[in-house]
Design a protein around this motif. Structure first.
Motif, short mmCIF file in Angstrom:
data_model
loop_
_atom_site.label_atom_id
_atom_site.label_comp_id
_atom_site.label_asym_id
_atom_site.label_seq_id
_atom_site.Cartn_x
_atom_site.Cartn_y
_atom_site.Cartn_z
N GLY A 131 -14.86 -32.51 2.88
CA GLY A 131 -15.28 -31.13 3.06
C GLY A 131 -14.38 -30.11 2.38
N THR A 132 -13.42 -30.57 1.56
CA THR A 132 -12.52 -29.66 0.86
C THR A 132 -12.84 -29.69 -0.62
OG1 THR A 132 -10.80 -30.18 2.47
CG2 THR A 132 -10.11 -29.07 0.47
N ASN A 133 -12.99 -28.52 -1.20
CA ASN A 133 -13.26 -28.43 -2.63
C ASN A 133 -11.94 -28.43 -3.40
OD1 ASN A 133 -16.01 -28.31 -2.27
ND2 ASN A 133 -16.06 -26.07 -2.30
N HIS A 134 -11.96 -29.04 -4.55
CA HIS A 134 -10.79 -29.03 -5.42
C HIS A 134 -10.71 -27.70 -6.15
CE1 HIS A 134 -9.51 -33.31 -5.34
NE2 HIS A 134 -10.73 -33.46 -4.84
N GLN A 135 -9.49 -27.26 -6.34
CA GLN A 135 -9.27 -26.03 -7.10
C GLN A 135 -8.39 -26.34 -8.31
OE1 GLN A 135 -7.60 -23.10 -4.48
NE2 GLN A 135 -9.60 -22.50 -3.73
N MET A 136 -8.61 -25.58 -9.34
CA MET A 136 -7.83 -25.73 -10.56
C MET A 136 -7.13 -24.39 -10.82
SD MET A 136 -9.26 -26.95 -14.27
CE MET A 136 -10.24 -25.51 -14.61
N THR A 137 -5.87 -24.47 -11.20
CA THR A 137 -5.12 -23.25 -11.51
C THR A 137 -5.10 -23.05 -13.01
OG1 THR A 137 -3.73 -23.56 -9.57
CG2 THR A 137 -2.91 -22.08 -11.28
N MET A 138 -5.49 -21.86 -13.42
CA MET A 138 -5.47 -21.52 -14.85
C MET A 138 -4.40 -20.46 -15.07
SD MET A 138 -9.31 -21.75 -16.24
CE MET A 138 -8.66 -21.41 -17.81
N LYS A 139 -3.60 -20.67 -16.09
CA LYS A 139 -2.55 -19.72 -16.43
C LYS A 139 -2.93 -19.03 -17.73
CE LYS A 139 2.39 -19.71 -17.41
NZ LYS A 139 3.60 -20.53 -17.50
N SER A 140 -2.90 -17.70 -17.70
CA SER A 140 -3.20 -16.96 -18.92
C SER A 140 -2.02 -16.04 -19.24
CB SER A 140 -4.49 -16.16 -18.78
OG SER A 140 -4.36 -15.20 -17.77
N GLU A 141 -1.67 -16.01 -20.51
CA GLU A 141 -0.58 -15.16 -20.97
C GLU A 141 -1.16 -14.13 -21.93
OE1 GLU A 141 2.44 -17.64 -22.64
OE2 GLU A 141 2.77 -18.71 -20.76
N SER A 142 -0.65 -12.93 -21.82
CA SER A 142 -1.12 -11.86 -22.70
C SER A 142 0.03 -10.92 -23.03
CB SER A 142 -2.26 -11.08 -22.04
OG SER A 142 -1.80 -10.45 -20.87
N VAL A 143 -0.18 -10.14 -24.06
CA VAL A 143 0.79 -9.12 -24.45
C VAL A 143 0.08 -7.78 -24.38
CG1 VAL A 143 2.22 -8.25 -26.32
CG2 VAL A 143 2.05 -10.71 -25.94
N ARG A 144 0.68 -6.87 -23.67
CA ARG A 144 0.13 -5.53 -23.50
C ARG A 144 0.97 -4.56 -24.33
NH1 ARG A 144 1.76 -2.08 -19.30
NH2 ARG A 144 2.80 -3.91 -18.44
N ASN A 145 0.34 -3.79 -25.19
CA ASN A 145 1.04 -2.78 -25.98
C ASN A 145 0.84 -1.42 -25.36
OD1 ASN A 145 1.92 -4.62 -27.93
ND2 ASN A 145 0.04 -4.42 -29.09
N SER A 146 1.91 -0.64 -25.31
CA SER A 146 1.79 0.72 -24.79
C SER A 146 2.83 1.61 -25.45
CB SER A 146 1.94 0.74 -23.27
OG SER A 146 3.21 0.25 -22.89
N GLU A 147 2.52 2.89 -25.51
CA GLU A 147 3.43 3.87 -26.10
C GLU A 147 4.59 4.11 -25.14
OE1 GLU A 147 3.08 5.13 -29.27
OE2 GLU A 147 1.52 3.59 -29.30
N ARG A 148 5.81 4.04 -25.65
CA ARG A 148 7.02 4.23 -24.85
C ARG A 148 8.05 5.00 -25.65
NH1 ARG A 148 5.27 2.74 -19.89
NH2 ARG A 148 4.67 0.58 -19.81
N SER A 149 9.14 5.34 -25.00
CA SER A 149 10.26 5.97 -25.69
C SER A 149 11.57 5.35 -25.21
CB SER A 149 10.26 7.49 -25.47
OG SER A 149 10.49 7.78 -24.12
N GLY A 185 10.98 -10.69 -22.17
CA GLY A 185 9.61 -10.34 -21.81
C GLY A 185 9.05 -9.10 -22.48
N ALA A 186 9.81 -8.47 -23.37
CA ALA A 186 9.31 -7.26 -24.02
C ALA A 186 10.06 -6.99 -25.31
CB ALA A 186 9.45 -6.06 -23.09
N SER A 187 9.43 -6.19 -26.16
CA SER A 187 10.08 -5.72 -27.38
C SER A 187 9.59 -4.30 -27.63
CB SER A 187 9.77 -6.63 -28.57
OG SER A 187 8.38 -6.58 -28.86
N PHE A 188 10.33 -3.58 -28.46
CA PHE A 188 9.98 -2.20 -28.77
C PHE A 188 10.28 -1.95 -30.24
CE2 PHE A 188 11.48 2.15 -29.47
CZ PHE A 188 10.43 2.90 -28.97
N ASN A 189 9.36 -1.29 -30.92
CA ASN A 189 9.55 -0.86 -32.29
C ASN A 189 9.14 0.61 -32.35
OD1 ASN A 189 10.29 -3.37 -33.74
ND2 ASN A 189 8.30 -4.02 -32.95
N GLY A 190 10.04 1.43 -32.90
CA GLY A 190 9.73 2.85 -32.94
C GLY A 190 10.53 3.59 -33.99
N ASP A 191 10.28 4.87 -34.08
CA ASP A 191 10.96 5.75 -35.02
C ASP A 191 11.84 6.72 -34.25
OD1 ASP A 191 9.82 4.82 -37.52
OD2 ASP A 191 7.93 5.61 -36.75
#
Length: 159
Positions: free
Chosen positions: A49-67, A140-146
């Motif tokens: 009576g128990t359903n199996h579960q699968m774990t999925m891992k997703s990685e992404s990179v989010r870009n945003s304006e910073r200073s 976990g992060a990088s920054f490129n700017g002027d």
């Protein structure tokens, strides 16, 4: 004697002005890595009576304006500030947000150094003094700017 002292002050004034702190504001794009785990029901039962579960891992990179702000004093010390950045959970306390620079190197071509966010994250940066281009790397992060010089505190308002 008074004329000699006045002459020395007038002649040395440009050199004293150059020895002031250099404050830079760098604006650009931060690339911040994130990982998300999702559980998916496979629809397969194990017979009890128990359903199996699968774990999925997703990685992404989010870009945003910073200073990033960098301050270098004439005594060879400096500070860095990351206004508006989401800081890691375990960040070394800083009353005003400025973090002391270590390994600060300042040549005609480049300004580089590092600063401490916590015991594991010690970002490194370099700024090309000819182009004003900054590269900052941290866990976990990088920054490129002027970069450009911050407005003088005594400068008139733009509007």
């Amino acid at each position: 004697m008074r004329i000699l002292i006045v002459t020395a002050v007038v002649v040395m004034a440009p050199a004293l002005a150059q020895a002031e702190a250099l404050e830079l504001i760098c604006e650009g794009t931060a690339s911040i890595a994130s990982t998300e785990n999702s559980k998916i029901d496979t629809g397969v039962s194990n017979g009890f009576g128990t359903n199996h579960q699968m774990t999925m891992k997703s990685e992404s990179v989010r870009n945003s304006e910073r200073s990033v702000a960098i301050r270098v004093r004439d005594d060879g010390t400096g500070d860095a500030k990351l206004p508006g950045w989401g800081m890691p959970l375990w960040v070394t306390k800083s009353a005003d947000g400025w973090r002391p620079l270590t390994d600060l190197q300042m040549t005609d071509a480049e300004i580089s150094g590092r600063f401490k966010l916590n015991g594991l994250n010690n970002p490194t940066f370099s700024i090309n003094r000819k182009t004003g281009r900054m590269h900052l790397r941290m866990y976990g992060a990088s920054f490129n700017g002027d970069c450009s010089k911050a407005p003088d505190k005594d400068a008139p308002n733009k509007f």
